[in-house]
Write an enzyme that holds these catalytic residues in place. Structure first.
Site, PDB file in Angstrom:
ATOM      1  N   ASP A 156       5.457  -3.552  11.839  1.00 14.87           N
ATOM      2  CA  ASP A 156       4.045  -3.273  12.141  1.00 14.87           C
ATOM      3  C   ASP A 156       3.767  -3.142  13.639  1.00 14.87           C
ATOM      4  O   ASP A 156       2.826  -2.464  14.044  1.00 14.87           O
ATOM      5  CB  ASP A 156       3.143  -4.348  11.521  1.00 14.87           C
ATOM      6  CG  ASP A 156       3.550  -5.763  11.923  1.00 14.87           C
ATOM      7  OD1 ASP A 156       4.587  -5.919  12.591  1.00 14.87           O
ATOM      8  OD2 ASP A 156       2.835  -6.715  11.556  1.00 14.87           O
ATOM      9  N   ARG A 196       0.831  -1.201   0.000  1.00 15.13           N
ATOM     10  CA  ARG A 196       0.000   0.000   0.000  1.00 15.13           C
ATOM     11  C   ARG A 196       0.863   1.248   0.000  1.00 15.13           C
ATOM     12  O   ARG A 196       1.956   1.273   0.593  1.00 15.13           O
ATOM     13  CB  ARG A 196      -0.889   0.049   1.246  1.00 15.13           C
ATOM     14  CG  ARG A 196      -1.989  -0.977   1.275  1.00 15.13           C
ATOM     15  CD  ARG A 196      -2.884  -0.765   2.492  1.00 15.13           C
ATOM     16  NE  ARG A 196      -2.131  -0.749   3.738  1.00 15.13           N
ATOM     17  CZ  ARG A 196      -2.513  -0.138   4.844  1.00 15.13           C
ATOM     18  NH1 ARG A 196      -3.638   0.542   4.873  1.00 15.13           N
ATOM     19  NH2 ARG A 196      -1.779  -0.189   5.936  1.00 15.13           N
ATOM     20  N   SER A 206       7.953  -5.367   6.584  1.00 15.40           N
ATOM     21  CA  SER A 206       7.716  -6.493   7.500  1.00 15.40           C
ATOM     22  C   SER A 206       8.539  -7.722   7.126  1.00 15.40           C
ATOM     23  O   SER A 206       8.007  -8.809   6.877  1.00 15.40           O
ATOM     24  CB  SER A 206       6.226  -6.834   7.530  1.00 15.40           C
ATOM     25  OG  SER A 206       5.489  -5.728   7.989  1.00 15.40           O
TER      26      SER A 206
END
Length: 922
Positions: A662, A547, A608
């Site tokens: 995250d 994203r 991540s």
């Protein structure tokens, strides 16, 4: 006059609907702890939580206390579906006066009957027996039952008034009396029935006889109807008295402690209407019967339907009609003034003959009544009306129970078997027809099939006892299987201490390399303080999709716009240059769509994948995961690779200020709304935590001032073997089949990726032990990872098992499961998810206690930002975690906030805080 009398005994359909509604209301009152004392329908728990499944086997003794007799039975079941139980029984007449004598004498007599009965089945060559002989006690009086084998007598009835029993546990009184007896002691004479060969009792003390269950005949009726290979969940007795029992959802039976599965409830519906709700249908004949009874104003429903009273209702109706000269004109009816002269047998003889009135005339003549043809017809009409009304009222009560079961089980339609017994059911040829038609009219969503009972108080009582023993044996094995997953407080305190120990090692400069909890510095030194302002970009790369976001932080709050881009497999597995060029192309596309091409915005990058972070904007990729294999990236600075791609693409408007994972993003996204949020927690597919540590304690980074967010990477806690004592057989099997055996051990006990597989392994073992699915595991259940963690949430979702949802899961797994299987499955899921929540809490307790001690506080107040599907979607995980944390860290007040988009919004806030602190530094 005849038509008026018949109309008064008939009840319109709309009134039956109202009565059904009142019955359901009173049932709910009886089940509620708050209103139970006021309810007329008592809804007494029986502590019978299962019906027979056909596997019961063994020898079972039954003692039934009857009106003036004691009946003893010995029943042998063979585990063959209970199709051919072997039975013998003997009846003992009670000595005169024992029903009104001392209670101890009554129970001694019952024990002597047992002793005599067993003496006559003793094999001379058998000198002793170690086999325990379970006994079921049929005790037809009102008791307050608190366990299957514990019941306090509330009041005597039926002519009994023995002293010293009311308020006492009658099971214990019988057990004490039995223990005093010897096989072969003198008992009252009796007549042998049904010669039997089989189990042989041993002479000597009756200490091997255990009273394991107490019940009434209604419950026995239900249990005996389960013996034909068909489950039965309702029983009705239409006899001298009237009663009904059914299998209710256990969590609704508030007077009992049990909350799982179902429990048989004895409605004791005979008192329905004692509050006046039946006054409008109570006829003058009913009033006369009530006034002449031993308990006026009580058991009004029973007095309209019980065979003990139907003859009396007819008698008073005939007296009234004779006074109005509607029948027996010029006939002496003195005989009708004698109470009890008109019996249920007289009524049945009158109504069951559909051809003519000759039988009616004969019955009336036997009573001493001279009747004309017209009199006989009218007497027959009255008798049919009284008995028809009784059958109709039974149907109303049944309809109330059927609809209640359907509603509380969340079913659109209910199909159920109903066991029926009693004089009225057996004697009145149209009883079942009326029961079926009226209950279908009142509860069209329910279909009841009626099963005639065979010796409910004998054979059925043996079944209650057999099921109790089967469940007790099953419970022992279930506890044995699940025991290793049930953690004590001492277990959790040890995990907390071990986590603290590993945290210290991870922070230490010289011990970090060998610590299982890596305690990685993130170079995030501040959390949001609410003064951050501006527009910020964020990237979120953690899988095949990534994203790009723009986050606007203003005085009015935070607003976001984002777009998802796909990374083709060819790019994931191609060169590093191609991967990062593709990312830059997507950023440019996004900026163009958002009209941001002329601006240079600070960017936070959620990446991540395992990295060694050496600065807020500098991190070396340690290894690719999740299907990425792009070349030329491992060992390189990820932020630098992104900057070089921007340079190649001649995109100068890129300012990467921070790289994070995250977990840190989760803490930061919640920190904007709550400045006390200094911990991040992820409990989803994986698990991790981060928190703000004092710089002076971080031995792996230079400097002692301020704080820094530490990414704990606690999923690897225990990789050094310190948690081996907690690993069960199921955990080891799951670990061995993963792609990284021996790694991420803590995560494999907690996270959503593994919980479903742990449950599956337990279900396989339980099936092998014949505890589930009749010992047959489907091929699907034997498939790795087929039991998804989301199934745990569905199965644990509600108190009353949402059977439709569980059935869907079972169908998906191609499993044939009984209701009891569903209850055990739920217990397995609860054990696994509870352990996960408790272990997570133990880890968190180590974190908050360390923070409290770091700051020299007696009481720490701190918030945790949480993300992850397991925490958010599981119905009890968050509650169990918070409860355990409060218990393990009582000096810490911990609040929890659900994170909204930690990897997107959180990344932008890291960039925002970095920009704010940079400006402050300048």
């Amino acid at each position: 006059q005849i038509q008026r009398a018949l109309r008064s005994l008939g009840i319109p359909l709309d009134r039956l609907h109202i009565m059904k509604g009142h019955m359901i209301q009173d049932m709910c009152k009886g089940l509620s702890r708050e209103t139970h004392a006021q309810a007329k329908v008592r809804m007494l728990p029986t502590y019978i939580c299962s019906t027979p499944n056909g596997t019961e086997k063994g020898n079972f003794l039954v003692v039934e206390l009857c009106q003036n007799q004691v009946r003893t039975l010995l029943v042998t079941l063979y585990g063959d579906g209970n199709m051919s139980p072997q039975m013998m029984y003997k009846i003992f007449d009670m000595p005169e006066g024992i029903m009104q004598g001392e209670g101890e004498a009554l129970f001694d007599f019952i024990a002597q009957c047992v002793s005599q009965f067993l003496a006559e089945t003793t094999s001379p060559e058998t000198s002793s027996s170690e086999e325990r002989l379970p006994l079921g006690f049929v005790f037809p009086f009102t008791c307050r039952q608190t366990q299957l084998d514990k019941a306090e007598l509330l009041s005597w009835s039926k002519g009994f008034s023995c002293s010293g029993v009311v308020g006492k546990d009658v099971v214990q009184m019988l057990q004490s009396a039995i223990n005093k007896q010897e096989v072969g002691s003198n008992g009252s004479g009796g007549q042998w029935l049904s010669p039997w060969r089989g189990w042989k009792s041993s002479p000597g003390q009756l200490s091997h006889v255990d009273v394991v269950a107490l019940m009434n005949d209604t419950v026995g009726t239900m249990m005996t109807c389960c013996m034909e290979g068909r489950p039965c969940e309702i029983a009705m007795v239409a006899d001298k008295g009237s009663n009904c029992c059914f299998m209710a959802e256990a969590y609704l039976v508030e007077m009992a402690e049990e909350t799982s599965g179902r429990m048989c409830v004895n409605t004791e519906w005979g008192c329905f209407g004692d509050d006046g709700t039946l006054n409008d249908i109570f006829t003058p004949y009913d009033e006369s019967v009530d006034e002449e009874s031993s308990n006026p104003g009580e058991k009004r429903f029973e007095k309209m339907v019980g065979t003990l009273y139907l003859g009396e209702i007819v008698r008073h109706a005939l007296i009234g009609l004779t006074a109005e000269k509607a029948i027996f004109a010029g006939t002496d009816i003195t005989v009708l003034k004698e109470k009890g002269v008109f019996t249920i047998q007289h009524i049945l003889d009158i109504i069951n003959n559909e051809e003519g009135t000759s039988d009616v005339k004969r019955v009336l003549e036997v009573l001493g009544l001279q009747a004309s043809e017209r009199d006989c017809g009218r007497v027959q009409q009255i008798c049919r009306a009284v008995v028809g009304r009784a059958a109709t009222l039974h149907a109303v009560g049944l309809a109330a129970i059927l609809s209640y079961m359907c509603q509380t089980r969340d079913m659109e339609t209910l199909m159920v078997n109903v066991g029926v017994d009693g004089e009225l059911f057996k004697g009145y040829s149209r009883f079942e027809e009326i029961l079926q038609s009226v209950s279908r009219l009142l509860s069209p969503e329910c279909m009841a099939t009626f099963l005639p009972s065979k010796d409910g108080s004998g054979r059925g009582a043996a079944m209650v006892t057999a099921v109790a023993l089967r469940l007790a044996a099953q419970r022992r094995v279930v506890n044995e299987v699940l025991g290793p997953l049930r953690l004590t407080r001492a277990d959790l305190e040890k995990v907390q201490a071990l986590m603290r120990q590993e945290m210290e090692r991870g922070l230490g400069k010289h011990t970090n390399a060998t610590a299982s909890v890596r305690m990685l510095p993130t170079y995030v030194s501040h959390t949001p303080d609410g003064t951050e302002r501006g527009d910020f970009l964020a990237l979120d790369l953690g899988g095949t999709n990534f994203r790009v976001l723009v986050v606007r932080v203003t005085e009015d709050g935070i607003s976001m716009a984002s777009e998802i881009y796909v990374i083709p497999v060819a790019i994931m597995q191609g060169t590093g240059e191609a991967l990062f060029d593709h990312i830059i192309d997507c950023i440019v596309d996004f900026q163009r769509k958002q009209n941001l091409m002329t601006q240079t915005l600070p960017l936070g990058f959620t990446f991540s994948f395992p990295c060694q972070q050496v600065g807020l904007d500098k991190a070396l990729l340690l290894t690719w995961t999740k299907g990425f294999t792009a070349s030329g990236c491992v060992g390189q600075d990820v932020v630098q690779l992104l900057r070089e791609a921007a340079h190649r693409k001649q995109h100068s408007g890129l300012q990467v200020v921070a790289l994070l994972n995250d977990t840190v993003g989760t803490m930061m996204s919640c920190g904007y709304d709550d400045p006390k949020c200094e911990i991040g927690l992820i409990v989803g597919t994986g698990t991790n935590a981060c928190y703000m540590e004092e710089m002076k304690n971080v031995g792996t980074v230079e400097g002692d001032e301020g704080r820094m967010c530490i990414n704990m990477e606690w999923g690897a806690f225990g990789d050094n073997g310190c948690l081996d004592h907690l690993f069960t057989h199921f955990d080891r099997v799951v670990d061995e089949t993963t792609i990284n055996p021996g790694k991420q051990r803590f995560e494999k006990l907690i996270s959503g990726m593994y919980l479903g597989e742990i449950v599956r392994q337990i279900l396989l073992v339980m099936t092998e032990k014949q505890l589930l699915f009749q010992g047959r595991a489907s091929a699907k259940l034997q498939t790795r990872n087929i039991f998804q963690t989301k199934f745990l949430s569905t199965i644990e979702l509600s108190n009353g098992l949402a059977l439709r949802h569980i059935r869907a899961i079972l169908n998906e797994l191609e499993l044939e499961a009984s209701f009891e299987d569903s209850v055990v499955m739920r217990e397995v899921c609860q054990a696994v998810s509870l352990r996960a929540a408790q272990l997570c809490a133990a880890g968190l307790a180590a974190v908050v206690e360390k923070m409290r001690e770091n700051r020299g506080l007696e009481q720490l107040s701190v918030s945790v930002g949480v993300d992850g599907t397991l925490y958010k979607l599981h119905p009890r995980f968050s509650q169990n975690l918070q409860k355990t944390l409060k218990d393990l860290a009582p000096n810490c007040d911990v609040s929890f906030h659900l994170s909204e988009d930690g990897s997107g919004k959180g990344a932008a806030l890291v960039a925002a805080v970095a920009s704010r602190t940079a400006r402050a530094g300048q």
